[in-house]
Write a protein that holds these residues in place. Structure first.
Motif, short mmCIF file in Angstrom:
data_model
loop_
_atom_site.label_atom_id
_atom_site.label_comp_id
_atom_site.label_asym_id
_atom_site.label_seq_id
_atom_site.Cartn_x
_atom_site.Cartn_y
_atom_site.Cartn_z
N ILE A 47 0.84 -1.20 0.00
CA ILE A 47 0.00 0.00 0.00
C ILE A 47 0.87 1.25 0.00
N GLU A 48 1.98 1.21 0.78
CA GLU A 48 2.88 2.36 0.78
C GLU A 48 3.47 2.59 -0.61
N ALA A 100 2.11 1.74 -3.42
CA ALA A 100 1.05 2.22 -4.30
C ALA A 100 0.83 3.71 -4.09
N LEU A 101 0.85 4.16 -2.82
CA LEU A 101 0.65 5.59 -2.56
C LEU A 101 1.78 6.43 -3.16
N THR A 161 0.46 12.91 3.30
CA THR A 161 -0.20 12.48 2.08
C THR A 161 -1.53 13.19 1.88
N ALA A 188 -6.82 7.72 -3.90
CA ALA A 188 -5.80 8.13 -2.93
C ALA A 188 -6.35 8.01 -1.51
N LEU A 201 -6.66 4.38 -0.47
CA LEU A 201 -5.36 3.80 -0.13
C LEU A 201 -4.90 4.29 1.24
N ALA A 250 -6.77 2.38 3.79
CA ALA A 250 -6.28 1.00 3.87
C ALA A 250 -4.97 0.95 4.64
N LEU A 251 -4.11 1.94 4.37
CA LEU A 251 -2.83 1.99 5.08
C LEU A 251 -3.05 2.18 6.58
#
Lengths: 495, 104
Positions: free
Chosen positions: A160-161, A163-164, B34, B86, B89, B92-93
């Motif tokens: 996931i990291e 992908a981000l 982010t 985004a 994600l 999810a993270l």
């Protein structure tokens, strides 16, 4: 006259199958394989037609010609890239039946993989058939978003990291590209490549617009120093997804870059710009190779090798366009770059699929894990070695043809520095691929056992690696195809 | 038509768009979280759309060119999809970091 369905099928079939896969997850595999099969047949017929008639094919959707409507067009370059994408796509999906096929119950990964992979292939084909900068933008976004989601598919923290991080680079890239496209529209009142080429003139706003687009596309192609997202993303993804990400996705943004400078704005790239792109490509070759040499994991070696191999693509700009008058070597340099894109795609897909099969058999992808796997998986090891031959650029592979064309152009033009980089890159590839090969072929410990994997996970990469080699054996055919509809600039240079 | 405004409206929109792009790019590039990057992405996007819309008024005699508007609508959809991905994600993270299984 090429049948219009040939141009529509490569985009429509995967999109339709993506919708079907969402609605009927049980039939996802069948829908995906038949749709990509249709796309493969269509692109094969298209290649044969383009070769036979010597002209490209065009279709104004709904009977609306540009600038109001959207036109699909295929020249030799489009047809070659379409065929490569469909071949690799079909191979990847055949292998993906194993990890992502229907197992009697719906899993998150098994459900998400098929629509994402199909959208990715549809977006690729849409880009290869488009002749309009906004269409490119939409295709590029669909491609990036599906690719990012595929990277995150594993659901592990690292994935996931990765992908981000990939998404952040992709977002900057698309913003810069869109800003450039908006400025280009302000300048010419159209985004159609043909119409822009007809009225293009060298001035500040045009160069700023094209420069912004180039920067955005370079970030999406992972050109050094904008490559930081690539290794983690390609290793974090499941191996079948990595195969598509490494082999196909960066080629789409490179394809658009070629369309910008060789088709829409021929004669606008100054020696400064071609030098910058070429230098970044050259640094990428050396830097990526050295990092590949330092890795201990099979997937990371292959991923850094992608950083290096993508660098070759950017040598096209100085080699095919660094002179004010048309030079005889431009055609060779341009074609060499395009052949490299196709043969690297085939070889890299084969390598990632091999790595995936070996990981499944050995339980890990450290070089020590896969040590001696040749005894258990001779076909996959042979496929890996064949793909390595193409990446090193040894005859008779497609990689050899590409590097030979680039070398000839470099020495004919007197720009021997680029030639030295191509040669050094081949040598470095031999070095960093020697370590995994030595490990694969080493004698295994007597008590080391490997899990059995389905035969198709060995046969598919072998087929892809063989096609990459055949590209060099039957070199005249890909060369001739690529010349069909080739822009004047590819012959006359960029200035 | 009344008297000419001191500054043409398309120029105001264009300049606002350029300022938004600049601000957003600065917000994106500086070291930050982010979520702020995703917000900055949307600010740059809005700036580009404003700029793009303003370019539709290049030939005053023919009125506004509708093509940029059609393209902007498509662009907004794309930006929305990217933002949604985004945010998904990031969530999810956060879930994985909190120790919950993402593979349910």
């Amino acid at each position: 006259m090429v049948h219009p369905a040939l141009l529509v099928a490569p985009i429509a079939a995967p999109l339709l199958a993506a919708l079907l896969a969402i609605a009927f997850p049980r039939g996802a595999v069948a829908a995906a394989l038949s749709a990509v099969g249709v796309a493969l047949v269509a692109s094969l017929v298209l290649v044969v037609e383009v070769a036979r008639t010597g002209t490209g094919a065009a279709l104004a959707i709904g009977g609306w010609p540009p600038p109001l409507g959207i036109a699909l067009e295929a020249d030799g370059l489009s047809a070659m890239f379409l065929l490569a994408a469909s071949t690799i796509g079909l191979g990847v999906l055949v292998v993906a039946q194993g990890p992502f096929g229907w197992t009697g119950r719906e899993t998150r990964k098994g459900y998400s993989f098929w629509p994402l992979a199909l959208c990715l292939l549809a977006a690729l084909n849409a880009i290869f058939l488009s002749r309009d900068f906004f269409n490119f933008y939409v295709g590029l976004e669909l491609l990036s978003l599906s690719a990012v989601a595929l990277v995150a598919l594993d659901g592990k923290r690292e994935a996931i990291e990765a992908a981000l991080r990939y998404l952040m680079f992709a977002l900057v890239g698309s913003l810069l590209y869109l800003l450039g496209a908006a400025l280009l529209y302000a300048q010419y009142g159209t985004l159609d490549i043909g119409l822009i080429a007809a009225s293009a003139e060298t001035n500040g706003p045009t160069l700023v617009a094209a420069g912004l687009m180039t920067a955005g596309l370079a970030a999406k192609t992972a050109l050094f120093p904008l490559h930081a997202w690539l290794p983690s993303a390609h290793t974090g993804a499941p191996a079948v997804a990595s195969a598509m990400l490494s082999a196909l996705v960066p080629k789409a943004s490179f394809f658009i870059l070629v369309r910008v400078w060789f088709d829409a704005l021929p004669g606008q790239a100054g020696p400064g710009l071609t030098l910058v792109l070429g230098t970044m490509g050259a640094v990428a070759i050396v830097y990526g190779s050295i990092l590949a040499l330092l890795q201990e994991r099979l997937k990371l070696i292959i991923a850094y090798s992608t950083v290096a191999q993508l660098g070759y693509l950017f040598l096209v700009f100085p080699l095919a366009g660094g002179d004010s008058t048309a030079q005889p070597w431009f055609a060779g340099a341009w074609t060499g770059g395009m052949v490299h894109a196709v043969s690297h795609g085939l070889a890299k897909a084969a390598m990632f699929l091999c790595a995936g099969a070996m990981m499944a058999a050995a339980g890990g992808d450290k070089l020590s894990d896969v040590r001696g796997i040749v005894a258990k998986m001779p076909l996959a090891t042979f496929a890996f070695a064949l793909a390595a031959v193409t990446l090193m650029g040894l005859p008779p592979s497609g990689g050899f043809l590409a590097k030979y064309l680039m070398l000839t152009a470099a020495f004919a033009s007197g720009a021997w520095v680029w030639g030295a980089v191509v040669l050094a890159g081949g040598l470095l590839a031999a070095l960093y691929l020697y370590r995994p090969l030595a490990s694969l072929f080493a004698p295994a410990d007597p008590d080391r056992t490997f899990t059995s994997v389905p035969l198709r996970t060995e046969l598919v990469p072998l087929a892809l690696a063989l096609v990459a080699v055949l590209l060099g054996v039957a070199s005249q055919f890909p060369y001739d195809i690529l010349q069909v509809g080739r822009s004047v600039a590819a012959e006359a240079g960029l200035e | 038509m009344g008297g000419d405004p001191i500054i043409a409206s398309w120029l105001v929109y264009g300049c606002c768009g350029a300022v938004l792009v600049g601000l957003g790019l600065f917000g994106f590039m500086r070291p930050t979280t982010t979520l702020r990057r995703v917000l900055a992405f949307n600010i740059v996007g809005s700036g580009i759309f404003l700029l793009f819309g303003a370019t539709g008024y290049r030939v005053p005699s023919t009125g506004a060119d509708p093509v940029p508007q059609a393209l902007i609508i498509t662009g907004i959809v794309v930006a929305l999809a990217a933002t949604a991905l985004a945010v998904a994600l990031m969530l999810a993270l956060a879930r994985v970091s909190a120790g919950r299984d993402e593979d349910a």
